[in-house]
Design a protein around this motif. Structure first.
Motif, PDB file in Angstrom:
ATOM      1  N   SER A  57       0.828  -1.208   0.000  1.00  0.00           N
ATOM      2  CA  SER A  57       0.000   0.000   0.000  1.00  0.00           C
ATOM      3  C   SER A  57       0.866   1.264   0.000  1.00  0.00           C
ATOM      4  N   LEU A  58       2.109   1.140   0.490  1.00  0.00           N
ATOM      5  CA  LEU A  58       3.032   2.281   0.506  1.00  0.00           C
ATOM      6  C   LEU A  58       3.224   2.859  -0.893  1.00  0.00           C
ATOM      7  N   GLU A  63      -5.883   6.175  -6.401  1.00  0.00           N
ATOM      8  CA  GLU A  63      -6.917   5.946  -7.420  1.00  0.00           C
ATOM      9  C   GLU A  63      -6.952   4.493  -7.894  1.00  0.00           C
ATOM     10  N   ALA A  64      -5.935   3.690  -7.540  1.00  0.00           N
ATOM     11  CA  ALA A  64      -5.891   2.284  -7.948  1.00  0.00           C
ATOM     12  C   ALA A  64      -6.585   1.378  -6.933  1.00  0.00           C
ATOM     13  N   LEU A  65      -6.901   1.909  -5.761  1.00  0.00           N
ATOM     14  CA  LEU A  65      -7.396   1.078  -4.656  1.00  0.00           C
ATOM     15  C   LEU A  65      -8.569   0.186  -5.048  1.00  0.00           C
ATOM     16  N   SER A  66      -9.542   0.738  -5.750  1.00  0.00           N
ATOM     17  CA  SER A  66     -10.756  -0.019  -6.076  1.00  0.00           C
ATOM     18  C   SER A  66     -10.480  -1.215  -6.987  1.00  0.00           C
ATOM     19  N   ALA A  73      -4.344   2.550   0.115  1.00  0.00           N
ATOM     20  CA  ALA A  73      -3.453   2.897  -0.991  1.00  0.00           C
ATOM     21  C   ALA A  73      -2.853   4.252  -0.619  1.00  0.00           C
ATOM     22  N   ASN A  74      -1.595   4.251  -0.211  1.00  0.00           N
ATOM     23  CA  ASN A  74      -1.016   5.400   0.468  1.00  0.00           C
ATOM     24  C   ASN A  74      -0.038   6.231  -0.362  1.00  0.00           C
ATOM     25  N   ASP A 106      -1.322  -4.276 -10.468  1.00  0.00           N
ATOM     26  CA  ASP A 106      -0.652  -4.193 -11.752  1.00  0.00           C
ATOM     27  C   ASP A 106       0.527  -3.227 -11.589  1.00  0.00           C
ATOM     28  N   ARG A 107       1.760  -3.743 -11.775  1.00  0.00           N
ATOM     29  CA  ARG A 107       2.953  -2.937 -11.533  1.00  0.00           C
ATOM     30  C   ARG A 107       2.931  -1.611 -12.277  1.00  0.00           C
ATOM     31  N   GLU A 108       2.586  -1.647 -13.550  1.00  0.00           N
ATOM     32  CA  GLU A 108       2.671  -0.439 -14.377  1.00  0.00           C
ATOM     33  C   GLU A 108       1.593   0.596 -14.058  1.00  0.00           C
ATOM     34  N   ASN A 109       0.395   0.144 -13.733  1.00  0.00           N
ATOM     35  CA  ASN A 109      -0.726   1.073 -13.564  1.00  0.00           C
ATOM     36  C   ASN A 109      -1.066   1.412 -12.113  1.00  0.00           C
ATOM     37  N   ASP A 110      -0.733   0.518 -11.185  1.00  0.00           N
ATOM     38  CA  ASP A 110      -1.169   0.699  -9.795  1.00  0.00           C
ATOM     39  C   ASP A 110      -0.069   1.173  -8.851  1.00  0.00           C
ATOM     40  N   LEU A 111       1.190   0.934  -9.222  1.00  0.00           N
ATOM     41  CA  LEU A 111       2.296   1.180  -8.291  1.00  0.00           C
ATOM     42  C   LEU A 111       3.167   2.364  -8.694  1.00  0.00           C
TER      43      LEU A 111
END
Length: 140
Positions: A57-58, A63-66, A73-74, A106-111
């Motif tokens: 979550s770090l 906006e990716a949380l859902s 999602a911090n 998803d590494r590219e879109n969420d992180l």
């Protein structure tokens, strides 16, 4: 102070373990890391942050949380600034591949700022591996 401290501490290899999603606790961990760098000197440190489970979550965008199976999602602007500040001093952030799959990340879109090379197969196995290589384990 700094010069004396750097001379006193010498070179260090350290791994910080983050597997919790409380944003205050995570921000505290990042402060601990900065204080560690200030005391020892970035050039004298090989410092890794290993994140698995809720610890991802770090670096997860709010906006990716859902889209994920995380409860938090911090990676807001403030946290991103702190993370980049540490990365600019040589800190490496590693994310667990098992968690990415299990939490539907998803590494590219969420992180935030996690490259392919930052992914380790298993967070806990990475922690054990680094300790075997002489890294000191810290769980802030």
């Amino acid at each position: 102070f700094t010069t004396a401290a750097v001379a006193e501490y010498g070179k260090q290899k350290v791994v910080y373990h983050i597997n919790y999603d409380n944003p205050k606790q995570q921000a505290g961990a990042l402060r601990n890391i900065q204080n560690h760098i200030n005391a020892v000197g970035a050039d004298n440190l090989d410092l890794r942050v290993v994140m698995h489970g809720n610890g991802l979550s770090l670096v997860t965008y709010p906006e990716a949380l859902s889209r994920t199976k995380l409860n938090q999602a911090n990676a807001n602007d403030d946290m991103q600034t702190k993370i980049l500040g540490l990365k600019n001093q040589g800190v490496k952030f590693n994310a667990c591949a098992n968690t990415l799959k299990g939490k539907k990340l998803d590494r590219e879109n969420d992180l935030f700022d996690i490259a392919e090379g930052d992914i380790v197969p298993s967070g806990v196995a990475e922690l054990a591996h680094l300790q075997g290589q002489g890294f000191t384990y810290i769980k802030p």
